[in-house]
Design a protein around this motif. Structure first.
Motif, PDB file in Angstrom:
ATOM      1  N   ARG A   1     -12.385  -0.190   8.862  1.00  0.00           N
ATOM      2  CA  ARG A   1     -11.203  -0.328   7.987  1.00  0.00           C
ATOM      3  C   ARG A   1     -10.154  -1.249   8.621  1.00  0.00           C
ATOM      4  O   ARG A   1     -10.042  -1.358   9.833  1.00  0.00           O
ATOM      5  CB  ARG A   1     -10.567   1.028   7.653  1.00  0.00           C
TER       6      ARG A   1
ATOM      7  N   TYR B   1      -0.542   9.801  -6.087  1.00  0.00           N
ATOM      8  CA  TYR B   1       0.316   8.768  -6.672  1.00  0.00           C
ATOM      9  C   TYR B   1      -0.515   7.779  -7.473  1.00  0.00           C
ATOM     10  O   TYR B   1      -1.738   7.707  -7.347  1.00  0.00           O
ATOM     11  CB  TYR B   1       1.130   8.036  -5.592  1.00  0.00           C
TER      12      TYR B   1
ATOM     13  N   GLY C   1     -12.686   1.912  -3.299  1.00  0.00           N
ATOM     14  CA  GLY C   1     -11.588   2.645  -2.670  1.00  0.00           C
ATOM     15  C   GLY C   1     -11.878   2.875  -1.209  1.00  0.00           C
ATOM     16  O   GLY C   1     -12.996   2.630  -0.742  1.00  0.00           O
ATOM     17  N   GLY C   2     -10.867   3.336  -0.512  1.00  0.00           N
ATOM     18  CA  GLY C   2     -11.082   3.598   0.911  1.00  0.00           C
ATOM     19  C   GLY C   2      -9.985   4.470   1.458  1.00  0.00           C
ATOM     20  O   GLY C   2      -8.910   4.603   0.867  1.00  0.00           O
TER      21      GLY C   2
ATOM     22  N   PHE D   1      -4.545   9.799  -2.945  1.00  0.00           N
ATOM     23  CA  PHE D   1      -4.285  11.189  -2.541  1.00  0.00           C
ATOM     24  C   PHE D   1      -3.888  11.155  -1.066  1.00  0.00           C
ATOM     25  O   PHE D   1      -4.540  10.456  -0.278  1.00  0.00           O
ATOM     26  CB  PHE D   1      -5.546  12.064  -2.649  1.00  0.00           C
TER      27      PHE D   1
ATOM     28  N   TYR E   1      -5.444   4.219  11.101  1.00  0.00           N
ATOM     29  CA  TYR E   1      -6.558   5.163  11.021  1.00  0.00           C
ATOM     30  C   TYR E   1      -7.014   5.694  12.374  1.00  0.00           C
ATOM     31  O   TYR E   1      -6.937   5.005  13.390  1.00  0.00           O
ATOM     32  CB  TYR E   1      -7.761   4.516  10.330  1.00  0.00           C
TER      33      TYR E   1
ATOM     34  N   GLU F   1       0.876  -1.195   0.000  1.00  0.00           N
ATOM     35  CA  GLU F   1       0.000   0.000   0.000  1.00  0.00           C
ATOM     36  C   GLU F   1       0.902   1.232   0.000  1.00  0.00           C
ATOM     37  O   GLU F   1       2.108   1.125   0.275  1.00  0.00           O
ATOM     38  CB  GLU F   1      -0.943  -0.021   1.201  1.00  0.00           C
TER      39      GLU F   1
ATOM     40  N   THR G   1       0.404   4.488   1.620  1.00  0.00           N
ATOM     41  CA  THR G   1       0.374   5.537   2.644  1.00  0.00           C
ATOM     42  C   THR G   1       1.617   5.549   3.538  1.00  0.00           C
ATOM     43  O   THR G   1       2.201   6.610   3.783  1.00  0.00           O
ATOM     44  CB  THR G   1      -0.907   5.384   3.500  1.00  0.00           C
TER      45      THR G   1
ATOM     46  N   ALA H   1      -7.106   5.690  -1.206  1.00  0.00           N
ATOM     47  CA  ALA H   1      -6.571   4.972  -2.370  1.00  0.00           C
ATOM     48  C   ALA H   1      -7.721   4.244  -3.052  1.00  0.00           C
ATOM     49  O   ALA H   1      -8.649   3.754  -2.395  1.00  0.00           O
ATOM     50  CB  ALA H   1      -5.493   3.984  -1.955  1.00  0.00           C
TER      51      ALA H   1
ATOM     52  N   ARG I   1     -10.431  -2.743 -10.082  1.00  0.00           N
ATOM     53  CA  ARG I   1     -11.850  -2.809  -9.694  1.00  0.00           C
ATOM     54  C   ARG I   1     -12.656  -1.747 -10.444  1.00  0.00           C
ATOM     55  O   ARG I   1     -13.773  -1.981 -10.875  1.00  0.00           O
ATOM     56  CB  ARG I   1     -12.001  -2.591  -8.187  1.00  0.00           C
TER      57      ARG I   1
ATOM     58  N   GLU J   1      -2.815 -12.183  -1.514  1.00  0.00           N
ATOM     59  CA  GLU J   1      -4.176 -12.529  -1.115  1.00  0.00           C
ATOM     60  C   GLU J   1      -4.642 -13.720  -1.926  1.00  0.00           C
ATOM     61  O   GLU J   1      -4.017 -14.083  -2.925  1.00  0.00           O
ATOM     62  CB  GLU J   1      -5.111 -11.354  -1.398  1.00  0.00           C
TER      63      GLU J   1
HETATM   64  P1  HAM Z   1      -7.150  -0.385   1.055  1.00  0.00           P
HETATM   65  O1  HAM Z   1      -8.572  -0.354   1.457  1.00  0.00           O
HETATM   66  O2  HAM Z   1      -6.336  -1.517   1.561  1.00  0.00           O
HETATM   67  O3  HAM Z   1      -6.527   1.002   1.514  1.00  0.00           O
HETATM   68  O4  HAM Z   1      -7.052  -0.371  -0.516  1.00  0.00           O
HETATM   69  C1  HAM Z   1      -7.688   0.620  -1.281  1.00  0.00           C
HETATM   70  C2  HAM Z   1      -8.274   0.023  -2.545  1.00  0.00           C
HETATM   71  O5  HAM Z   1      -7.277  -0.726  -3.254  1.00  0.00           O
HETATM   72  C3  HAM Z   1      -9.381  -0.995  -2.308  1.00  0.00           C
HETATM   73  O6  HAM Z   1     -10.614  -0.371  -2.069  1.00  0.00           O
HETATM   74  C4  HAM Z   1      -9.373  -1.759  -3.625  1.00  0.00           C
HETATM   75  O7  HAM Z   1     -10.062  -1.058  -4.634  1.00  0.00           O
HETATM   76  C5  HAM Z   1      -7.897  -1.795  -3.962  1.00  0.00           C
HETATM   77  N1  HAM Z   1      -7.355  -3.092  -3.545  1.00  0.00           N
HETATM   78  C6  HAM Z   1      -6.907  -3.449  -2.334  1.00  0.00           C
HETATM   79  N2  HAM Z   1      -6.493  -4.724  -2.337  1.00  0.00           N
HETATM   80  C7  HAM Z   1      -6.691  -5.200  -3.585  1.00  0.00           C
HETATM   81  C8  HAM Z   1      -6.452  -6.448  -4.243  1.00  0.00           C
HETATM   82  N3  HAM Z   1      -5.910  -7.473  -3.610  1.00  0.00           N
HETATM   83  N4  HAM Z   1      -6.780  -6.558  -5.552  1.00  0.00           N
HETATM   84  C9  HAM Z   1      -7.326  -5.520  -6.226  1.00  0.00           C
HETATM   85  N5  HAM Z   1      -7.555  -4.318  -5.664  1.00  0.00           N
HETATM   86  C10 HAM Z   1      -7.250  -4.154  -4.365  1.00  0.00           C
HETATM   87  C11 HAM Z   1      -5.232   1.345   1.325  1.00  0.00           C
HETATM   88  O8  HAM Z   1      -4.476   0.781   0.591  1.00  0.00           O
HETATM   89  C12 HAM Z   1      -4.861   2.626   2.043  1.00  0.00           C
HETATM   90  N6  HAM Z   1      -3.446   2.901   1.783  1.00  0.00           N
HETATM   91  C13 HAM Z   1      -5.741   3.777   1.585  1.00  0.00           C
HETATM   92  C14 HAM Z   1      -5.384   5.086   2.212  1.00  0.00           C
HETATM   93  C15 HAM Z   1      -4.685   6.097   1.641  1.00  0.00           C
HETATM   94  N7  HAM Z   1      -5.684   5.463   3.428  1.00  0.00           N
HETATM   95  C16 HAM Z   1      -5.199   6.668   3.654  1.00  0.00           C
HETATM   96  N8  HAM Z   1      -4.559   7.040   2.576  1.00  0.00           N
END
Ligand code: HAM
Length: 460
Positions: A276, A126, A302-303, A149, A281, A101, A103, A325, A330, A134
């Protein structure tokens, strides 16, 4: 080395099959083929355009980081750190991880480059690959792309609202209807108190909990709220809600975020069970979901949320921050399901067709002269028959085809074919570029007049 057959020098067939099959994709990863690239670039352009206006600057962090960054940043007991990281020890003995990820890496970069000294907040966007080990299934890959963002250095609720609004806006510009589920998980102190209450509640329901939930109860009862198990849903719905345990600062902050989102007309729903799955968080958390209940899209697009403690946790000075992100794969899957096509950013106006070796040579030059002069031009110089070239021109929806054959080469002319009505004219090769430009300009003017006429009509 392939095995040799005793009687011949040919490799044994069996061996060949084996060799081919071992060159398949690794499980859970994908080639992004041209069809999907068109979507990727379309989304990328929207993100770049929007972030530019809102003052978010691009950043790219490396695909490998020290493993500890994620263990500390994302949290030891999260799914990502417990079971999903591609981690390894390199030749020099360093413990490294392929970025799961963005962040934690952005927070590391903020500290490492002394960005606290810059006017705050520092806002980034980014786009890049993330890797998580997974179980592959629809919408879940081991290598996927995210755009994100991040705004570091402000705890103003306006930042939370801005990030949510920008995410919503991107979806809207892509033609998608989405709903934003929001919640506040308060400060660490609010959560500590809430966890105790939640623990007591789930203990009274222990016999109804699944094995997974029982384990989560010991580690972090908040995670049970995130469960997708149908049997647990009624128990979760009845659970005490975190909102009742927020201190006044967290409550006020959240109400302001909601107020700003209301002002911006963002369709939000309050989801008290949204917690989450990443440990950094606090306060605002949110997820983006398609509003279409009939879609096969079963996971969040996203989340994000606030992560006011992360920079300090990673060794920096206390720095409130928030971000989001979005998963590109998706997003693309949903766009395809909804039959939304990326808008072409390159629509050629002219097609260069040729017949015969000499014409092909001249066409290569003519094509480049047109392109350098700023004309949007297409070709199929490797095709031979004129029919198939004109078919391609038709498919590309160009306005004119320029045809060069043996006769035109001798005469120093070019055949100009209007693709709409099929009318052909002969023009002097030397005048071809100004002539094409003149015609395209004229068409642009006519189109502008038509649009103006439509606008006046609709005003009346
Ligand atoms: P996250 O919920 O783990 O948050 O991932 C954000 C998005 O990345 C998910 O909603 C999904 O669309 C996509 N995603 C996650 N895992 C997969 C996967 N295995 N395959 C396909 N798409 C996937 C974060 O990553 C945090 N860094 C978000 C954030 C930014 N929070 C604060 N700043």
């Amino acid at each position: 080395m392939p095995k040799k057959n005793n009687n011949s020098k040919e490799p044994v067939k069996e061996e060949k099959v084996k060799t081919n099959s071992s060159f398949q994709l690794v499980r859970g990863v994908k080639d992004v083929l041209p069809e999907d690239q068109a979507y990727f670039f379309w989304i990328f352009d929207q993100v770049r355009e929007l972030t530019r206006s809102y003052g978010y600057e691009p950043i790219e962090t490396p695909i490998i980081e020290k493993t500890n960054l994620f263990v500390r940043g994302v949290g030891k007991q999260t799914d990502i750190v417990e079971k999903e990281m591609f981690s390894f020890v390199d030749q020099g003995g360093d413990h490294l991880t392929l970025r799961p990820e963005g962040t934690a890496a952005v927070a590391r970069a903020y500290i490492e480059h002394g960005m606290l000294a810059l006017p705050q907040p520092v806002k980034f966007w980014y786009w890049g690959k993330m890797l998580r080990h997974e179980r592959p299934q629809a919408g879940r890959l081991r290598e996927f792309h995210q755009f994100g963002f991040e705004a570091l250095g402000s705890d103003d609720p306006m930042i939370d609202a801005q990030i949510i609004f920008m995410t919503y806006k991107i979806m809207q510009q892509l033609g998608l209807e989405v709903t934003i589920a929001v919640n506040s998980i308060g400060s660490e102190e609010c959560r500590a108190q809430y966890k105790k209450v939640l623990l007591d509640y789930f203990r009274t329901k222990r016999s109804e909990l699944s094995d997974v939930a029982k384990k989560q109860l010991i580690k972090n009862p908040l995670r049970i709220l995130d469960s997708k198990e149908d049997d647990l849903l009624p128990i979760i719905e009845q659970a005490p809600q975190i909102f009742d345990y927020l201190n006044s600062a967290s409550r006020e902050h959240f109400l302001k975020v909601m107020d700003y989102l209301d002002e911006l007309d963002v369709p939000v729903i309050l989801k008290p069970t949204l917690v989450r799955g990443l440990d950094y968080y606090n306060r605002t958390v949110f997820e983006v979901w398609t509003s279409d209940e009939k879609t096969s899209q079963q996971s969040a697009l996203g989340g994000g949320g606030r992560y006011d403690g992360l920079v300090e946790l990673l060794g920096g000075r206390p720095t409130p921050a928030a971000g989001v992100a979005v998963g590109i794969e998706r997003l693309v899957a949903l766009l395809k399901e909804k039959e939304i096509k990326p808008t072409l950013d390159y629509q050629p106006d002219i097609f260069v067709a040729q017949l015969g070796e000499e014409a092909k040579r001249k066409s290569m030059l003519l094509f480049e002269q047109l392109r350098s002069a700023g004309v949007k031009v297409a070709e199929s110089l490797s095709k031979e028959g004129l029919k198939s070239q004109l078919e391609k021109a038709d498919k590309l929806n160009v306005k004119y085809a320029l045809i060069l054959g043996q006769k035109e080469i001798l005469d120093g002319t070019v055949m100009l074919r209007d693709m709409e009505n099929g009318i052909q004219e002969v023009i002097d090769q030397k005048k071809v570029i100004p002539e094409i430009k003149k015609r395209l300009d004229k068409q642009l003017k006519i189109q502008a007049e038509l649009v103006k006429g439509e606008e006046i009509k609709s005003d009346i």
